[in-house]
Write an enzyme that holds these catalytic residues in place. Sequence first.
Site, mmCIF file in Angstrom:
data_model
loop_
_atom_site.group_PDB
_atom_site.id
_atom_site.type_symbol
_atom_site.label_atom_id
_atom_site.label_comp_id
_atom_site.label_asym_id
_atom_site.label_seq_id
_atom_site.Cartn_x
_atom_site.Cartn_y
_atom_site.Cartn_z
ATOM 1 N N ALA A 1 93.357 16.558 21.562
ATOM 2 C CA ALA A 1 93.540 15.742 22.753
ATOM 3 C C ALA A 1 92.284 14.903 22.991
ATOM 4 C CB ALA A 1 93.827 16.632 23.954
ATOM 5 N N GLN B 1 90.010 14.699 25.289
ATOM 6 C CA GLN B 1 88.795 15.432 25.646
ATOM 7 C C GLN B 1 88.676 16.732 24.838
ATOM 8 O OE1 GLN B 1 86.079 14.881 27.474
ATOM 9 N NE2 GLN B 1 86.700 12.807 27.973
ATOM 10 N N SER B 2 88.984 16.664 23.563
ATOM 11 C CA SER B 2 88.982 17.838 22.701
ATOM 12 C C SER B 2 87.583 18.397 22.470
ATOM 13 C CB SER B 2 89.614 17.484 21.352
ATOM 14 O OG SER B 2 89.403 18.507 20.405
ATOM 15 N N ASN B 3 87.396 19.668 22.837
ATOM 16 C CA ASN B 3 86.150 20.360 22.505
ATOM 17 C C ASN B 3 86.032 20.566 20.997
ATOM 18 O OD1 ASN B 3 85.417 20.778 25.282
ATOM 19 N ND2 ASN B 3 86.880 22.474 25.357
ATOM 20 N N ALA C 1 87.209 18.638 18.600
ATOM 21 C CA ALA C 1 86.823 17.388 17.945
ATOM 22 C C ALA C 1 85.311 17.167 18.052
ATOM 23 C CB ALA C 1 87.575 16.219 18.565
#
Length: 333
Positions: free
Chosen positions: A73, A75-77, A79
Amino acid sequence: MHLSRFPRVRLAHLPTPLEYLSNLSKALAGPNLYIKRDDCTGLGTGGNKTRKLEFLIADALEKKADVVITQGAVQSNHARQTAAAAAKVGMSCEILLENRTESSERDYLESGNVFLDKLFGAAITNFPKDTDMDAAMQARADELGSADKTPYVIPGGGSNPVGALGYVNCALETLTQANDMGLQVDHFVTATGSAGTQAGLVTGLEATRCGIPLLGFSVRAPKEAQEENVFKLACATAEYMGMTGCVGRDSVVANSDYVGGGYGVPTDSMIEAVLMMARHEAILMDPVYSGKGLAGLIDLIRNGFFRKDENVIFLHTGGSAGLFGYLNAFSFD
């Protein structure tokens, strides 16, 4: 359980602390609450995915990859930590981001984890909600392969048997800490999304026959679907380790009552949980995973799910950088 036979790159600050939450325990008048601080893994502001990436990046390097591809997503942690891990070992990184919340707010689309993705040098491609992200990753991998690159695809959340080894190791680490502290653990609680963290934990806990039940609070999928996803990955992880059959279906439990409007969509209970942890313990949660997981834990405590003399460990999966993408969800008078 001999995890040293699997390739691993040391990226995390381990062991992470296991701390007693004296103020929050008192405020809730419930069980004795402890927190496993996987927000303190160190890499790129820390978080749970770093444990998985130690094994995934090592596998990529063994396969002579020169670029990693992953998705998540906006705001992916995961990523953000993948971008940091790639930078640390000198690999290129491509991130495919899906706008699952369909937000058009600048803070959400450009701040928080997205800003850090760019700071770590990752190339970002954006996709609308409901895109087949696995297919999109494979298409990009094919393009890079045609350009004489050697891509390595990491699934969303780093959730496959290789990545789940990180949380098998976390289970062993936490048990060692509890033993050293003389702490009898009655419950282990975590947020659960892409399934790898819960699958790795339940595999480690069941393989050691420690008798500690694990409860996952789903941040996306309904209960039945989440439990099946976790169980399937736990079985695959156990098989990968040569321990087929060590995880029973009844040991995989998920609660989906605190998802709210969907993945990444703020809830009042999440906001309350984030504020309570900040103001009672000075610990920052994240608004997508740990915040909703903690909200579920708080609600169960208030409803008498746990005895007051029990010891409960909550796994903090990190991700406080994501708070900066959710400024409009919080109001301060």
